[in-house]
Design an enzyme around this catalytic site. Structure first.
Site, PDB file in Angstrom:
ATOM      1  N   SER A 256      -3.083  -2.997   9.747  1.00 16.82           N
ATOM      2  CA  SER A 256      -2.036  -3.994   9.491  1.00 16.82           C
ATOM      3  C   SER A 256      -2.305  -4.738   8.187  1.00 16.82           C
ATOM      4  CB  SER A 256      -1.901  -4.973  10.657  1.00 16.82           C
ATOM      5  OG  SER A 256      -2.968  -5.880  10.668  1.00 16.82           O
ATOM      6  N   ASP A 257      -3.545  -4.742   7.760  1.00 18.17           N
ATOM      7  CA  ASP A 257      -3.866  -5.340   6.463  1.00 18.17           C
ATOM      8  C   ASP A 257      -3.366  -4.468   5.314  1.00 18.17           C
ATOM      9  OD1 ASP A 257      -5.431  -7.791   7.074  1.00 18.17           O
ATOM     10  OD2 ASP A 257      -6.705  -6.369   8.114  1.00 18.17           O
TER      11      ASP A 257
END
Lengths: 390, 426
Positions: free
Chosen positions: A171-172
């Site tokens: 998700s980063d």
């Protein structure tokens, strides 16, 4: 020639999402100045693994991979002098990247309107777990909790198992890429109109985009078949297989040396094979055991049967295709030594990706920026260093 | 700086795209979201595979209210989820007329994007050198599974096969150790984002220098980029990483824990010892004070026991109540959302992430929105995903100056149209 060489970026971000956004700028030629807090620096300097048995902030794999091609300075933005020095950098800056808690930049007197006064046309890019607005904007989060909040873990579970996150820091990377896309769209607009803006990226929204088709299935018919699929075992590893036609099904059995295997009445059509997938995998399992991943890949792909070899890191590092394309590049870092980095995420023929230099040491370019670029004296710099400002 | 023209950031850009399925379709949808005029070309005989099949064997299509309708290819969830803000044109590039019309469109365009297998554009005689003849500063993005060069480049791939090839699948496994693909063909949206990044970089470069270029994107490589730190870590240590499931190299507890309710879970990540102390105080049970859990290393070593105890604590409470409790103590956590519950998510609702879109044949539904917000020129959903050939007349008449009779002839020859020929199932 690099594509973004005309741009200067101030990367105030720490962790993964913001720095990945900055890395994309840097890797395609922008002058990215990474601004780290004095002392510890970016938090990822503390994350392992390290080249050394004990933690070494100059030899962390995560930090080294996310900060290539950047120059590095230290600056304490929580001091008046620190804020003033940042303001001095603004007039030549095109993009600022930040991932502070929402409202922090404003409190430091460095909100978008201030930045814009110092540099008309500047693009401020904020990337945080939940964005700049909304009831969750101040919530604490990590990659695990963002994936959970975005529905990504729910579609990535095994039957009967718990919701399962994507490996690594997905998700980063998703948020970081969307931050880059937001900043680049704003730049394309500025190229025409000369006007900057504030880009607000929520990692949760970036991750939710990853399941857009699942969301539409739910909206249309209340169905979401997302579920993880285990790969199939072969002689030396695991593969995924995709058999798209009846001809491919017959070709598979010919490859196995048993053409009549294709006649099994349970598996005659695409629909039947989908319906009886479990049984199908049991039937072909012993045949797969006779072949290596590479034998299956090179034997079946030319017949348009799609094969994925489950490459582990050791195999990936030696993969002949990636080597031929030059995807993995080696570079020497003054402390961490010679390491392998992922190279061009895409190959641009006129403006190729290049690893010009490895990640900066903490404060490596302080003299270069504060003295040579901003024109301060070595005495001033020494003073700020004693005061903990730099 | 208060008066800003109400325009979109890429309003000056036109893209002629042959993208299909997910990866390429997402790239070009993002261009459309930012205001580009995206003309999506499909072959009438072989429409985008994500429009679903239309024979009795088709299990891939999911349609509004499970009703395929008269034109299932216009109602398929997958296609409609990643093709908004595009105009739809059908054109047979295999025919001389189709090819000529395509080149006419390219002459007036900024971008061409495609995600066919690497041989296809060459076979059509429409590779970058050919297109550059009609548009010298064209930007072209090719995004085949394994890129345009190298020994695997002739091979086709889909997310289910490029995910293992990227190294991602081997980082996640079943309890028995079998590597796992994601549930969603993950390399597709990753390549979709990266394809858009490449195009925006190229647009900026062209604006500055007038120079176009060809971009070769391998879907294998973009996914490996998303585990870049693992590549560096392996070269550092020589250790092949072990799949961690929901666990983390040093954070503990770190996982999705059962809550009160039907299939309810909460994700909790404790980053440091002080966060653990705050959580232990909230738990207020003797086990939480045990010395073996005081330090991160101990919590790692006894992760099994820790998860067991913590689950017993979370299982008696609702995920929302737990979140309020833990977030008040600044501990990272979030209830696990599902594709069913996400539309109701308070944060996404407040930020207006979801877009209500009315599609002429599929009806009105919510869709995932645009994942970045520009303060002055935010993207906008202007159009639903196009029906097959929806904008044929518009494009032929307005952009290519064809007469009604010309168009009728093209339809007769099967070069364009709105109804795909009946396909027998293989």
């Amino acid at each position: 020639m690099t594509a973004l060489a005309d741009l200067r970026v101030l990367d105030l971000s720490t962790g993964v999402a913001g720095p990945f956004c900055g890395k994309l700028f840097a890797d395609f030629g922008a002058d990215v100045i990474k601004v780290e807090p004095p002392g510890q620096g970016d938090e990822t300097r503390q994350w392992g693994p390290f080249t050394t048995p004990t933690p070494n902030p100059e030899a962390s794999a995560v930090f080294l991979s996310l900060n290539t091609n950047k120059r590095g300075i230290t600056l304490n933005l929580y001091t008046k002098t620190g804020q003033e020095l940042l303001r001095q950098l603004l007039p030549t800056t095109d993009v600022v990247i930040e991932n502070f808690s929402v409202g922090t930049l404003e409190r430091l007197g460095l909100g978008f309107s201030t930045l814009e006064e110092l540099r008309p046309g500047v693009i401020l890019t904020s990337v945080t777990p939940f964005g700049q607005t909304g009831p969750w904007r101040d919530y604490q989060a990590t990659d695990l909790t963002v994936q959970a909040a975005a529905g990504l873990s729910a579609v990535n579970r095994l039957p009967g198992g718990p919701p399962l996150k994507e490996p690594g820091l997905q998700s980063d990377y998703q948020g970081g890429t969307c931050a880059f896309l937001g900043a680049m769209s704003a730049l394309c607009y500025r190229d025409i109109q000369g006007i900057g803006q504030h880009v607000d990226v929520s990692q949760q929204e970036a991750a939710a985009l990853m399941i857009a088709p699942e969301l539409t299935r739910v909206a249309y018919a209340n169905r979401s078949p997302g579920m993880r699929i285990g790969l199939m075992s072969c002689k030396d590893g695991y593969v995924s297989l995709n058999i798209r036609s009846d001809q491919a099904w017959r070709d598979l059995w010919t490859f196995f040396g048993n053409p009549s295997g294709a006649d099994d009445p349970r598996f005659l059509t695409i629909a039947a094979r989908r319906l009886h997938q479990q049984e199908l995998e049991e039937v072909i399992a012993p045949y797969l055991q006779r072949f290596t991943m590479a034998e299956l890949f090179h034997g079946l792909q030319p017949q348009r049967i799609l094969v994925g070899m489950a490459l582990t890191m050791d195999r990936l590092a030696k993969d002949p295709h990636l080597q031929h394309r030059g995807f993995l590049v080696e570079a020497e870092h003054p402390v961490a030594g010679r390491l392998t980095y992922p190279g061009a995420p895409f190959q641009m023929r006129q403006t190729p990706w290049a690893l010009r230099h490895t990640a900066p040491l903490l404060g490596q370019h302080n003299e270069e920026i504060y003295i040579k670029m901003l024109g301060h004296s070595p005495q001033e710099l020494a003073h700020w260093q004693r005061e903990g400002i730099v | 700086m208060s008066i800003v023209p109400k325009v979109l950031p890429l309003e000056h850009v036109r893209a002629i795209v042959l993208t299909q399925a997910w990866a390429g379709a997402l790239t070009t949808q993002l261009l459309g979201d930012m205001g580009a005029d995206v003309i999506q070309i499909e072959a009438l005989k072989r429409p985008d595979v994500w429009r679903g099949g239309y024979g009795p064997d088709d299990l891939t299509g999911i349609y509004p209210d499970d009703d395929p309708g008269a034109h299932p290819y216009n109602r398929c969830a997958r296609y409609n989820s990643v093709n908004r803000n595009k105009r739809g044109l059908t054109l047979d590039l295999g025919s001389a007329d189709g090819k000529r019309l395509f080149l006419d469109l390219v002459r007036d365009a900024d971008i061409v994007a495609e995600n066919f297998a690497s041989r296809v554009m060459g076979n059509f005689g429409l590779d970058y050198p050919a297109l550059q003849q009609v548009k010298p500063n064209l930007i072209m993005l090719s995004m085949p599974a394994y890129g345009c060069t190298g020994p695997y480049s002739p091979y086709a791939g889909i997310g289910g096969t490029t995910e293992p090839m990227s190294g991602i699948a081997a980082l996640q496994s079943t309890a028995e150790g079998t590597p796992l693909n994601s549930g969603i063909m993950y390399p597709d949206p990753v390549a979709g984002l990266m394809g858009c990044a490449a195009l925006l970089i190229a647009l900026h470069h062209r604006q500055r220098t007038g120079q176009g270029q060809h971009i070769d994107l391998s879907q294998q490589e973009t996914s490996t980029t998303f585990i870049g730190e693992q590549v560096v870590a392996y070269s550092m240590t020589g250790h092949v990483p072990t799949p961690l499931g929901n666990r983390h190299p040093w954070m503990a507890p770190h996982g999705n824990y059962r809550c009160l309710g039907d299939d309810a879970w909460i994700a909790i990540a404790v980053r440091c010892d002080t966060e653990w102390q705050r959580l232990a105080e909230l738990i207020a049970a003797p086990w939480a004070k045990e010395e073996r859990f005081h330090r991160a290393a101990g919590r790692q070593q006894h992760a099994e026991a820790l998860d067991h105890y913590l689950t017993a604590w979370t299982a008696t409470q609702t995920a929302t109540a737990l979140m309020a409790l833990l977030q008040a103590a600044h501990i990272p956590c979030a209830p696990v959302s599902t594709p069913w519950t996400l539309f109701e998510h308070p944060q996404l609702q407040e930020r207006g992430f979801f877009e209500t879109v009315t599609h002429p044949e599929a009806g009105t539904h919510l869709y995932a929105g645009i994942p970045w917000k520009l303060s002055r020129t935010p993207g906008r959903v202007r159009m639903a995903a196009p029906c097959l050939g929806q904008h044929n007349e518009e494009v032929f008449e307005r952009h290519l100056r064809l007469s009604q009779a010309d168009i009728a002839r093209l339809v007769e020859q099967g070069i364009t149209g709105r109804t795909p020929p009946r396909r027998t199932t293989s």
